[in-house]
Enzyme design. Structure first.
Site, PDB file in Angstrom:
ATOM      1  N   GLU A 265       0.887  -1.179   0.000  1.00 21.58           N
ATOM      2  CA  GLU A 265       0.000   0.000   0.000  1.00 21.58           C
ATOM      3  C   GLU A 265       0.913   1.214   0.000  1.00 21.58           C
ATOM      4  OE1 GLU A 265      -3.249   0.099  -0.106  1.00 21.58           O
ATOM      5  OE2 GLU A 265      -3.852  -1.933   0.423  1.00 21.58           O
ATOM      6  N   CYS A 299      -2.451   9.267   2.270  1.00 16.05           N
ATOM      7  CA  CYS A 299      -2.078   8.642   0.993  1.00 16.05           C
ATOM      8  C   CYS A 299      -3.109   9.017  -0.061  1.00 16.05           C
ATOM      9  CB  CYS A 299      -1.954   7.144   1.138  1.00 16.05           C
ATOM     10  SG  CYS A 299      -3.375   6.404   1.922  1.00 16.05           S
TER      11      CYS A 299
HETATM   12  P1  NAD Z   1       8.099   5.381   4.750  1.00 11.90           P
HETATM   13  O1  NAD Z   1       8.193   4.602   3.488  1.00 11.90           O
HETATM   14  O2  NAD Z   1       9.195   6.319   5.068  1.00 11.90           O
HETATM   15  O3  NAD Z   1       7.989   4.378   6.015  1.00 11.90           O
HETATM   16  C1  NAD Z   1       6.935   3.460   6.129  1.00 11.90           C
HETATM   17  C2  NAD Z   1       7.381   2.284   6.970  1.00 11.90           C
HETATM   18  O4  NAD Z   1       8.344   1.522   6.243  1.00 11.90           O
HETATM   19  C3  NAD Z   1       8.051   2.653   8.289  1.00 11.90           C
HETATM   20  O5  NAD Z   1       7.619   1.748   9.279  1.00 11.90           O
HETATM   21  C4  NAD Z   1       9.524   2.465   7.976  1.00 11.90           C
HETATM   22  O6  NAD Z   1      10.313   2.180   9.118  1.00 11.90           O
HETATM   23  C5  NAD Z   1       9.489   1.283   7.046  1.00 11.90           C
HETATM   24  N1  NAD Z   1      10.623   1.148   6.124  1.00 11.90           N
HETATM   25  C6  NAD Z   1      11.360   2.132   5.566  1.00 11.90           C
HETATM   26  N2  NAD Z   1      12.291   1.597   4.740  1.00 11.90           N
HETATM   27  C7  NAD Z   1      12.134   0.247   4.784  1.00 11.90           C
HETATM   28  C8  NAD Z   1      12.788  -0.854   4.151  1.00 11.90           C
HETATM   29  N3  NAD Z   1      13.803  -0.673   3.307  1.00 11.90           N
HETATM   30  N4  NAD Z   1      12.346  -2.096   4.430  1.00 11.90           N
HETATM   31  C9  NAD Z   1      11.305  -2.296   5.266  1.00 11.90           C
HETATM   32  N5  NAD Z   1      10.678  -1.301   5.907  1.00 11.90           N
HETATM   33  C10 NAD Z   1      11.073  -0.034   5.660  1.00 11.90           C
HETATM   34  O7  NAD Z   1       6.686   6.121   4.704  1.00 11.90           O
HETATM   35  P2  NAD Z   1       6.094   7.208   5.710  1.00 11.90           P
HETATM   36  O8  NAD Z   1       6.795   8.497   5.493  1.00 11.90           O
HETATM   37  O9  NAD Z   1       5.991   6.657   7.082  1.00 11.90           O
HETATM   38  O10 NAD Z   1       4.590   7.310   5.157  1.00 11.90           O
HETATM   39  C11 NAD Z   1       4.201   8.091   4.080  1.00 11.90           C
HETATM   40  C12 NAD Z   1       4.024   7.275   2.820  1.00 11.90           C
HETATM   41  O11 NAD Z   1       3.110   6.195   3.055  1.00 11.90           O
HETATM   42  C13 NAD Z   1       3.403   8.062   1.693  1.00 11.90           C
HETATM   43  O12 NAD Z   1       4.069   7.740   0.498  1.00 11.90           O
HETATM   44  C14 NAD Z   1       1.960   7.581   1.657  1.00 11.90           C
HETATM   45  O13 NAD Z   1       1.307   7.747   0.425  1.00 11.90           O
HETATM   46  C15 NAD Z   1       2.133   6.153   2.014  1.00 11.90           C
HETATM   47  N6  NAD Z   1       0.895   5.561   2.538  1.00 11.90           N
HETATM   48  C16 NAD Z   1       0.186   4.733   1.719  1.00 11.90           C
HETATM   49  C17 NAD Z   1      -1.012   4.192   2.159  1.00 11.90           C
HETATM   50  C18 NAD Z   1      -1.824   3.298   1.277  1.00 11.90           C
HETATM   51  O14 NAD Z   1      -2.717   2.641   1.799  1.00 11.90           O
HETATM   52  N7  NAD Z   1      -1.575   3.222  -0.020  1.00 11.90           N
HETATM   53  C19 NAD Z   1      -1.474   4.477   3.455  1.00 11.90           C
HETATM   54  C20 NAD Z   1      -0.717   5.317   4.265  1.00 11.90           C
HETATM   55  C21 NAD Z   1       0.477   5.847   3.787  1.00 11.90           C
END
Ligand code: NAD
Length: 512
Positions: A265, A299
């Site tokens: 997601e 998102c």
């Molecule tokens: P992010 O990608 O920085 O982090 C999200 C999560 O992933 C955190 O828990 C982080 O620790 C983890 N993470 C980071 N790098 C990783 C890796 N290499 N391997 C495994 N885990 C890793 O995102 P954010 O800044 O917390 O959230 C914002 C983003 O999330 C936006 O792009 C938004 O659109 C998206 N989002 C999407 C949905 C959806 O349902 N499509 C819902 C909410 C947020």
């Protein structure tokens, strides 16, 4: 002065444990690395969390594997009953948990409450679903044979969540996975781990009261490194990851390399179309909530507004009248409509995106600078509107901040749809029109290419009953309602021969 009693009510301490396997929590250990959790609302340190290690993950996985042996054998409606009790507990804690979501993440209190309501709703949904894990019966081509399919659990479901929906997204995954017989390990965003600890505290009582083993619902606090470990871990058959496309690509690569399952997601770049046949006032309301709600950090936030030339000036004028009146302020203050961004990096990204947009030829119409007031952190900004063209590099990217790109289109609705689809992401989309032909064109196979397509409703604020997710760089995953539960299960096709002979399929003759 904010009353922070909700922290104690939710069991948040000054220093908090790195993990829990459900009923018990890791012992606090002064030798562990910690992270200070700062509220984006006022810049104050709320609490510290201890950071987990690979050894902790191993311990949690082993505990979860053991719990799975028990949990998977429980009748699904019994598991539904546990989820029902979790929903009841969440109802009891709706107010303090909503406040913590607001204080730790920064969304306004109404949205904090809304997020907890979503958790309650998904519990209700999951309870019903627990009696509806249906498989099909297929008619066998062979005499005296019965063919059908069953859905069995996968085992451990790893849930990696983003900061912006710190608790709802976990519950969509965990409650549906749990009624299916899976056990869950949750790695919340390192920016918002306290809400995860609060949820675990709430769950714990339900697990204890039902005498359930450790390891059905666990959390682990860590950064990308722990998320990466989970992605590589063959003991975790499904990794559900919510966050940026950058992160999702890494998770997909790691999980794919071991032929595991991932449910992604990821980022959106959502557009709302206003046609010449739209009810403009309704469209404006949807646009403003979509663009500035959660300070542009959903998102599904509305990032592009594609307006027919005949309505363009009117829409622009209305927005420029409304934007200055939006009350920016502390999100626990009920009069605020716009709270802060999550941190200073997000403020920098907001300003850099606006600079990039203007350097590519865009025109900043309003906002774009910081908002400051005594008692508030430095993360508040004035939401921005920029006149832009869809092909600008910056318009193609998701900037997680309140920037609305205003884009004009001429002619038929197909031109607007083409612009709306012309980005890498495919999460949410909306059209405002009272013309049947336009709305049907938007919903047709030649219409919106997104996972969510709405008529006369904005891009943000989905209901849990539908399958939530998007296409292209949004990752293709579906969570929450409809038949999204199938992602957490393995399908088994069963054929039973109740005859006295052994006919082969396809009529093959094989006499021995
Ligand atoms: P992010 O990608 O920085 O982090 C999200 C999560 O992933 C955190 O828990 C982080 O620790 C983890 N993470 C980071 N790098 C990783 C890796 N290499 N391997 C495994 N885990 C890793 O995102 P954010 O800044 O917390 O959230 C914002 C983003 O999330 C936006 O792009 C938004 O659109 C998206 N989002 C999407 C949905 C959806 O349902 N499509 C819902 C909410 C947020």
């Amino acid at each position: 002065i904010i009353n922070l009693d909700f922290l104690a009510e939710l069991g948040i301490q000054k220093r908090n444990p790195a993990f829990s396997t459900g009923r018990t929590f890791a012992t606090l250990d002064p030798s562990r690395a910690t992270r200070k959790i700062v509220s984006p609302t006022d810049g104050e340190v709320i609490a510290e969390v201890e950071m987990a290690t690979q050894e902790d993950l191993d311990h949690i996985v082993a505990t979860s594997q053991k719990a799975y042996e028990n949990w998977k054998t429980l009748p699904a409606p019994r598991r539904g009953e546990i989820v029902r009790q979790i929903g009841e507990a969440l109802r009891k804690y709706k107010d303090p948990l909503g406040k913590l979501v607001t204080y730790e993440m920064g969304k306004i209190y109404q949205e904090g409450l809304g997020e907890v309501q979503e958790m309650i709703d998904i519990c209700d949904f999951a309870v019903g679903q627990s009696r509806q894990l249906y498989g099909l019966e297929m008619k066998s081509e062979r005499q005296d044979h019965r063919m059908f399919e069953q859905w069995h659990p996968l085992g451990i479901v790893g849930i990696i969540s983003a900061f912006n929906f710190p608790v709802a997204v976990w519950s969509w995954n965990a409650m549906i996975a749990a009624i299916g017989g899976n056990v869950c390990i949750w790695k919340p965003s390192e920016k918002t781990p306290l809400t995860a600890i609060a949820c675990q505290n709430i769950l714990q009582d339900v697990l204890k009261a039902n005498d359930l083993p450790e390891g059905i619902f666990s959390y682990i606090i860590g950064d990308a490194a722990i998320g990466a470990s989970m992605s590589h871990d063959t003991r975790i058959p499904l990794v559900s990851a919510t966050g940026s496309t950058r992160m999702g690509k890494k998770v997909a690569e790691a999980v794919g390399a071991r032929l595991g399952k991932s449910l992604l997601e990821l980022g959106g770049n959502n557009a709302l179309i206003i046609t010449e046949n739209a009810d403009v006032e309704m469209a404006i309301r949807a646009t403003v909530f979509g663009a500035v709600g959660t300070c542009g950090q959903r998102c599904t936030s509305t990032r592009r507004l594609i307006v027919h030339a005949s309505q363009y000036d009117k829409v622009k004028e209305r927005l420029l009248k409304i934007y200055p009146s939006l009350s920016i302020g502390h999100p626990l203050d009920e009069s605020s409509l716009v709270g802060p961004l999550i941190d200073n990096d997000a403020v920098d990204a907001f300003k850099a995106a606006i600079n990039k947009a203007t350097s590519e030829g865009g025109k900043l119409l309003i906002g774009g600078d910081s908002y400051s007031k005594e008692g508030l952190s430095s993360n508040y900004v004035h939401p921005a509107i920029v006149e832009a063209e869809n092909h600008y590099q910056i318009v193609q990217d998701e900037t997680f901040a309140p920037i609305l790109y205003l884009i004009k289109y001429d002619g038929e609705v197909e031109n607007a749809i083409r612009i709306q689809n012309d980005v890498k992401q495919g999460l949410s989309s909306a059209i405002f029109t009272n013309h049947l032909l336009e709305s049907e064109a938007f919903l047709s196979a030649a219409g919106s290419d997104c996972g969510i397509a709405n008529i006369n409703i904005g891009t943000s604020g989905a209901e849990i009953g539908g399958a939530f997710g998007g296409e292209k760089e949004t990752g293709g995953g579906r969570e929450s309602g409809s038949d999204a539960w199938k992602a957490y299960m393995r399908r088994q096709t069963n054929t039973v021969n109740y005859g006295r002979v052994l006919p082969l399929a396809q009529g093959i003759k094989f006499d021995i």
